[in-house]
Design an enzyme around this catalytic site. Structure first.
Site, short mmCIF file in Angstrom:
data_model
loop_
_atom_site.label_atom_id
_atom_site.label_comp_id
_atom_site.label_asym_id
_atom_site.label_seq_id
_atom_site.Cartn_x
_atom_site.Cartn_y
_atom_site.Cartn_z
N GLU A 357 0.78 -1.24 0.00
CA GLU A 357 0.00 0.00 0.00
C GLU A 357 0.82 1.29 0.00
O GLU A 357 0.70 2.10 0.92
CB GLU A 357 -0.98 0.01 1.18
CG GLU A 357 -2.04 -1.06 1.07
CD GLU A 357 -3.13 -0.96 2.12
OE1 GLU A 357 -4.21 -1.53 1.91
OE2 GLU A 357 -2.89 -0.31 3.18
N GLU A 458 -6.03 -7.83 -0.54
CA GLU A 458 -6.78 -7.57 0.70
C GLU A 458 -8.23 -7.28 0.35
O GLU A 458 -8.52 -6.53 -0.59
CB GLU A 458 -6.19 -6.38 1.47
CG GLU A 458 -4.81 -6.62 2.06
CD GLU A 458 -4.34 -5.45 2.92
OE1 GLU A 458 -5.21 -4.65 3.38
OE2 GLU A 458 -3.12 -5.33 3.13
#
Length: 516
Positions: A357, A458
């Site tokens: 991320e 995710e």
């Protein structure tokens, strides 16, 4: 006192030399491996049905808040943002110009310049970092009592004690290294020269402290406990949070892979820079052994990079600033090199993820790192996939053409119906329809016959719907499973275990919310 960040920077020149010397060699090896990898990459990889082992080797405090309960002053951890209101003047302390100048007390509202980020030295002493990333300091100990925010690194002169009132812990006085308290004499004069002891509102050394932001991650827990206690807390957590029995449970319930978040300090185990605790490398070794025993593939995910790639608690940031950039590339590549060298010959290593991320990171810097990280993996493995995480603040196609130049690469995208206002008023069916239409369309648009594979690294069963029934949750989970199974590399649920039930796949399975 030597801080972890300072220790880390001491070896920067040596590591940069390591990085550039090996880059050429790595490029040669990567070219050598391309043909062998291309022959096998699509024929042997099953669709990964994975789960993230989050909050195991990289702490995320929201997932198990009780880990922080025994820390003294646990509302004042590293990165806590505070504002300080003079009870006498009814004005906030402020770093004039955001830093580089004096401290004043003339603001009626608290914003960025009036906010201080704490670096915790011990349970009652702290450094105060201001918005331009400099530190407040006492000018000198020999009669000088002025305060300025122009220090680039903390030492004794930048260290202050927060003394809390026994009856109201948010009523505080701040003692400087000269033994005297800060006082707001006027709106433009704040000095460290007060010797009184009153807690009255009229006392110029009394401030009302407002805590606006709290960070709870790896740095906060390891620096929050005193060193010996931190070692015990972390080792107890590692040994109990995920065990071999959990790998058996995963295998018996349809999972064939795990994504294991790790932090950069694992490469320096067993003596990582303070405050990080050694021992996580042994736990990762165990995870590979257990996974092999139960037929589970492993993705090692470099979840926390030096300097923080996004400023979030899960990046092990100290104070919420994102500092990762070109200067941290050599250190980051060295970690990837270490991990692949150690695990590259494990038959159940399916992938190394170079970064989790990224957000607010320069795209060209990210590409330079991904290139170097890819080469580091290929030095040690011709079969492991290399996963490149798509930046959170960029279009999901931003890496497609770049990643298309490599062999054996997957792009990681994360899908949550949570972190945007667009989901605030969606009902059950609207959330389900969004998955069917928008998420399915996204995956299709990212997928091509000769491009990188797509990995939904995710996703979660949580959403913003209130008072949803068990059947509603079941439908929401099933539609995500159906849609994300079209991602050619597969998917990974966040997470295996969590105090918040709808984030815990183990709880979902045990309570018949989902069947994989």
């Amino acid at each position: 006192m030597i801080y972890g960040d300072e220790q880390f920077s001491c070896n920067k020149m040596r590591k940069q030399l390591f990085y550039y010397t090996n880059l050429v060699f790595a490029f040669y090896l990567s070219c050598h491996y391309v043909f062998a990898f291309a022959q096998t990459q699509n024929s042997t990889l099953p669709l990964l049905k994975a789960v993230n082992l989050g909050n195991w080797l990289v702490i995320e405090g929201w997932m198990k808040p009780s880990l922080f309960d025994a820390i003294p002053n646990n509302d004042l951890l590293d990165g806590t943002q505070v504002q300080l209101l003079s009870t006498k003047l009814q004005k906030y302390l402020c770093a004039e110009n955001g830093g580089g100048s004096i401290i004043v007390a003339n603001r009626s509202r608290a914003r960025g310049w009036e906010t201080f980020r704490l670096w915790r030295v011990n349970e009652s002493t702290f450094n105060f970092r201001v918005s331009n990333k400099q530190f407040v300091r006492l000018e000198n100990l020999d009669g000088g009592n002025a305060l300025v925010a122009n220090s680039n690194s903390p030492s004794d002169m930048e260290t202050f004690q927060i003394v809390r009132n026994n009856d109201d812990p948010n009523r505080v006085r701040i003692r400087a290294q000269n033994g005297l308290f800060l006082q707001a004499i006027s709106e433009t004069v704040v000095l460290a020269n007060y010797e009184g002891s009153s807690w009255d509102d009229s006392d110029p050394s009394v401030f009302k402290m407002t805590v606006s932001t709290v960070i709870r991650g790896e740095y906060q827990i390891t620096n929050g406990y005193e060193p010996e206690k931190a070692i015990k807390v972390m080792k107890d957590h590692w040994n109990s949070y995920i065990t071999e029995e959990d790998f058996r449970f995963m295998s018996e319930n349809g999972l064939n892979a795990v994504r294991i978040p790790v932090g950069w300090w694992i490469a320096q185990d067993p003596t990582p820079p303070k405050p990080f605790v050694g021992g996580s490398l042994e736990i990762l070794d165990n995870a590979f052994t257990w996974a092999q025993r139960y037929g589970i593939k492993v993705i090692v995910d470099l979840h926390a990079l030096p300097g923080s790639q996004n400023g979030s608690p899960h990046s092990a940031t100290r104070d919420g600033y994102r500092e990762w950039g070109d200067s941290y590339i050599p250190d980051s590549v060295e970690t990837i090199d270490f991990l692949t060298k150690r695990y590259g010959d494990r038959e159940n290593l399916v992938a190394i993820e170079l970064m989790n991320e990224p957000q607010g990171v320069d795209l060209e810097s990210l590409k330079r790192y991904y290139q170097a990280g890819y080469d580091a993996v290929r030095k040690h493995s011709s079969s492991a996939y290399v996963i490149m995480s798509n930046p959170l603040d960029r279009d999901s196609k931003v890496l497609l053409s770049f990643a298309g130049g490599f062999t054996g690469v997957a792009i990681d995208v994360h899908y949550y119906n949570l972190f945007s206002d667009r989901f605030s008023n969606m009902n059950v069916q609207q959330n389900i329809d969004y998955i069917k239409r928008q998420r399915a369309s996204d995956i299709t648009s990212l997928t091509s016959s000769n491009g990188p594979l797509i990995f939904v690294g995710e996703w979660s069963g949580d959403w913003k719907v209130q008072r949803a029934s068990k059947e509603d949750h079941h439908k929401y989970l099933q539609v995500q499973l159906e849609v994300y199974s079209h991602a050619k590399f597969g998917w990974a649920y966040w997470a295996y275990k969590c105090d918040s039930n709808y984030w815990s796949l183990k709880w979902m399975i045990e309570n018949n919310y989902v069947k994989l």
